[in-house]
Scaffold this motif. Structure first.
Motif, PDB file in Angstrom:
ATOM      1  N   SER A 270     -45.628  -5.608 -34.707  1.00  0.00           N
ATOM      2  CA  SER A 270     -46.453  -6.810 -34.637  1.00  0.00           C
ATOM      3  C   SER A 270     -46.316  -7.530 -33.303  1.00  0.00           C
ATOM      4  O   SER A 270     -47.105  -8.417 -32.998  1.00  0.00           O
ATOM      5  N   LEU A 271     -45.332  -7.151 -32.479  1.00  0.00           N
ATOM      6  CA  LEU A 271     -45.136  -7.815 -31.191  1.00  0.00           C
ATOM      7  C   LEU A 271     -45.686  -7.025 -30.006  1.00  0.00           C
ATOM      8  O   LEU A 271     -45.611  -7.498 -28.875  1.00  0.00           O
ATOM      9  N   VAL A 272     -46.228  -5.854 -30.251  1.00  0.00           N
ATOM     10  CA  VAL A 272     -46.764  -5.055 -29.152  1.00  0.00           C
ATOM     11  C   VAL A 272     -47.951  -5.769 -28.500  1.00  0.00           C
ATOM     12  O   VAL A 272     -48.028  -5.871 -27.269  1.00  0.00           O
ATOM     13  N   PHE A 273     -48.863  -6.270 -29.305  1.00  0.00           N
ATOM     14  CA  PHE A 273     -50.037  -6.945 -28.758  1.00  0.00           C
ATOM     15  C   PHE A 273     -49.674  -8.179 -27.934  1.00  0.00           C
ATOM     16  O   PHE A 273     -50.169  -8.338 -26.813  1.00  0.00           O
ATOM     17  N   PRO A 274     -48.814  -9.101 -28.437  1.00  0.00           N
ATOM     18  CA  PRO A 274     -48.462 -10.265 -27.601  1.00  0.00           C
ATOM     19  C   PRO A 274     -47.719  -9.893 -26.314  1.00  0.00           C
ATOM     20  O   PRO A 274     -47.903 -10.541 -25.279  1.00  0.00           O
ATOM     21  N   ILE A 275     -46.906  -8.850 -26.356  1.00  0.00           N
ATOM     22  CA  ILE A 275     -46.188  -8.426 -25.152  1.00  0.00           C
ATOM     23  C   ILE A 275     -47.181  -7.961 -24.094  1.00  0.00           C
ATOM     24  O   ILE A 275     -47.100  -8.351 -22.927  1.00  0.00           O
ATOM     25  N   VAL A 276     -48.141  -7.154 -24.496  1.00  0.00           N
ATOM     26  CA  VAL A 276     -49.146  -6.655 -23.549  1.00  0.00           C
ATOM     27  C   VAL A 276     -50.048  -7.797 -23.084  1.00  0.00           C
ATOM     28  O   VAL A 276     -50.341  -7.919 -21.888  1.00  0.00           O
ATOM     29  N   LEU A 277     -50.467  -8.649 -24.009  1.00  0.00           N
ATOM     30  CA  LEU A 277     -51.355  -9.762 -23.663  1.00  0.00           C
ATOM     31  C   LEU A 277     -50.704 -10.700 -22.659  1.00  0.00           C
ATOM     32  O   LEU A 277     -51.300 -11.022 -21.622  1.00  0.00           O
ATOM     33  N   TRP A 278     -49.477 -11.136 -22.929  1.00  0.00           N
ATOM     34  CA  TRP A 278     -48.808 -12.053 -22.016  1.00  0.00           C
ATOM     35  C   TRP A 278     -48.419 -11.371 -20.715  1.00  0.00           C
ATOM     36  O   TRP A 278     -48.328 -12.018 -19.666  1.00  0.00           O
ATOM     37  N   GLY A 279     -48.197 -10.079 -20.754  1.00  0.00           N
ATOM     38  CA  GLY A 279     -47.935  -9.347 -19.526  1.00  0.00           C
ATOM     39  C   GLY A 279     -49.151  -9.335 -18.612  1.00  0.00           C
ATOM     40  O   GLY A 279     -49.040  -9.567 -17.400  1.00  0.00           O
ATOM     41  N   VAL A 280     -50.312  -9.090 -19.181  1.00  0.00           N
ATOM     42  CA  VAL A 280     -51.551  -9.084 -18.391  1.00  0.00           C
ATOM     43  C   VAL A 280     -51.859 -10.489 -17.874  1.00  0.00           C
ATOM     44  O   VAL A 280     -52.219 -10.662 -16.701  1.00  0.00           O
ATOM     45  N   ILE A 281     -51.705 -11.488 -18.726  1.00  0.00           N
ATOM     46  CA  ILE A 281     -51.940 -12.873 -18.300  1.00  0.00           C
ATOM     47  C   ILE A 281     -50.991 -13.237 -17.166  1.00  0.00           C
ATOM     48  O   ILE A 281     -51.383 -13.875 -16.182  1.00  0.00           O
ATOM     49  N   GLY A 282     -49.737 -12.825 -17.253  1.00  0.00           N
ATOM     50  CA  GLY A 282     -48.759 -13.124 -16.218  1.00  0.00           C
ATOM     51  C   GLY A 282     -49.081 -12.466 -14.888  1.00  0.00           C
ATOM     52  O   GLY A 282     -48.949 -13.086 -13.831  1.00  0.00           O
ATOM     53  N   VAL A 283     -49.514 -11.222 -14.927  1.00  0.00           N
ATOM     54  CA  VAL A 283     -49.851 -10.514 -13.686  1.00  0.00           C
ATOM     55  C   VAL A 283     -51.073 -11.155 -13.019  1.00  0.00           C
ATOM     56  O   VAL A 283     -51.075 -11.394 -11.808  1.00  0.00           O
ATOM     57  N   VAL A 284     -52.092 -11.453 -13.799  1.00  0.00           N
ATOM     58  CA  VAL A 284     -53.294 -12.081 -13.243  1.00  0.00           C
ATOM     59  C   VAL A 284     -52.964 -13.472 -12.693  1.00  0.00           C
ATOM     60  O   VAL A 284     -53.422 -13.849 -11.610  1.00  0.00           O
ATOM     61  N   ALA A 285     -52.139 -14.231 -13.418  1.00  0.00           N
ATOM     62  CA  ALA A 285     -51.761 -15.567 -12.944  1.00  0.00           C
ATOM     63  C   ALA A 285     -50.927 -15.487 -11.670  1.00  0.00           C
ATOM     64  O   ALA A 285     -51.084 -16.311 -10.768  1.00  0.00           O
ATOM     65  N   ALA A 286     -50.051 -14.500 -11.566  1.00  0.00           N
ATOM     66  CA  ALA A 286     -49.227 -14.358 -10.364  1.00  0.00           C
ATOM     67  C   ALA A 286     -50.084 -13.993  -9.151  1.00  0.00           C
ATOM     68  O   ALA A 286     -49.891 -14.541  -8.060  1.00  0.00           O
ATOM     69  N   ILE A 287     -51.036 -13.098  -9.322  1.00  0.00           N
ATOM     70  CA  ILE A 287     -51.919 -12.724  -8.218  1.00  0.00           C
ATOM     71  C   ILE A 287     -52.791 -13.911  -7.804  1.00  0.00           C
ATOM     72  O   ILE A 287     -52.983 -14.183  -6.612  1.00  0.00           O
TER      73      ILE A 287
END
Length: 98
Positions: A54-71
């Protein structure tokens, strides 16, 4: 090496210098929050084996949000540090054109 693609950098250069600082700081904070969420989700997933699926989706979602926000943060902060295209560091040239 350029991290931000050229078409996006051209759009970032159109933003006012002061707003670039605000956007850069805000998206930087979002990137740090995303890192925190990813680490916390990984901790929960590794500690409690039964909730990993159940945590796979939030891990991927927040990972993508973090990368886009960092760039995004990097692009806007470098825009702020670069200054304006005309060489002026304040917005007074824009108000004096009337």
């Amino acid at each position: 090496m350029k991290i931000v693609p050229t078409p996006i950098a051209q759009h970032i250069d159109r933003v006012d210098r002061q707003y670039s600082l605000y956007i850069g700081i805000s998206t930087g904070l979002l990137a740090f929050w995303s890192i925190y969420r990813v680490f916390w989700s990984l901790y929960l997933a590794l500690t409690y084996d039964f909730i990993f699926g159940s945590l796979v989706f939030p891990i991927v979602l927040w990972g993508v949000i973090g990368v886009v926000a960092a760039i995004t943060s990097y692009g806007f902060v470098t825009r702020y540090l670069k200054g304006s295209a005309t060489g002026s560091t304040d917005g007074s040239t824009e108000t004096n054109k009337v």
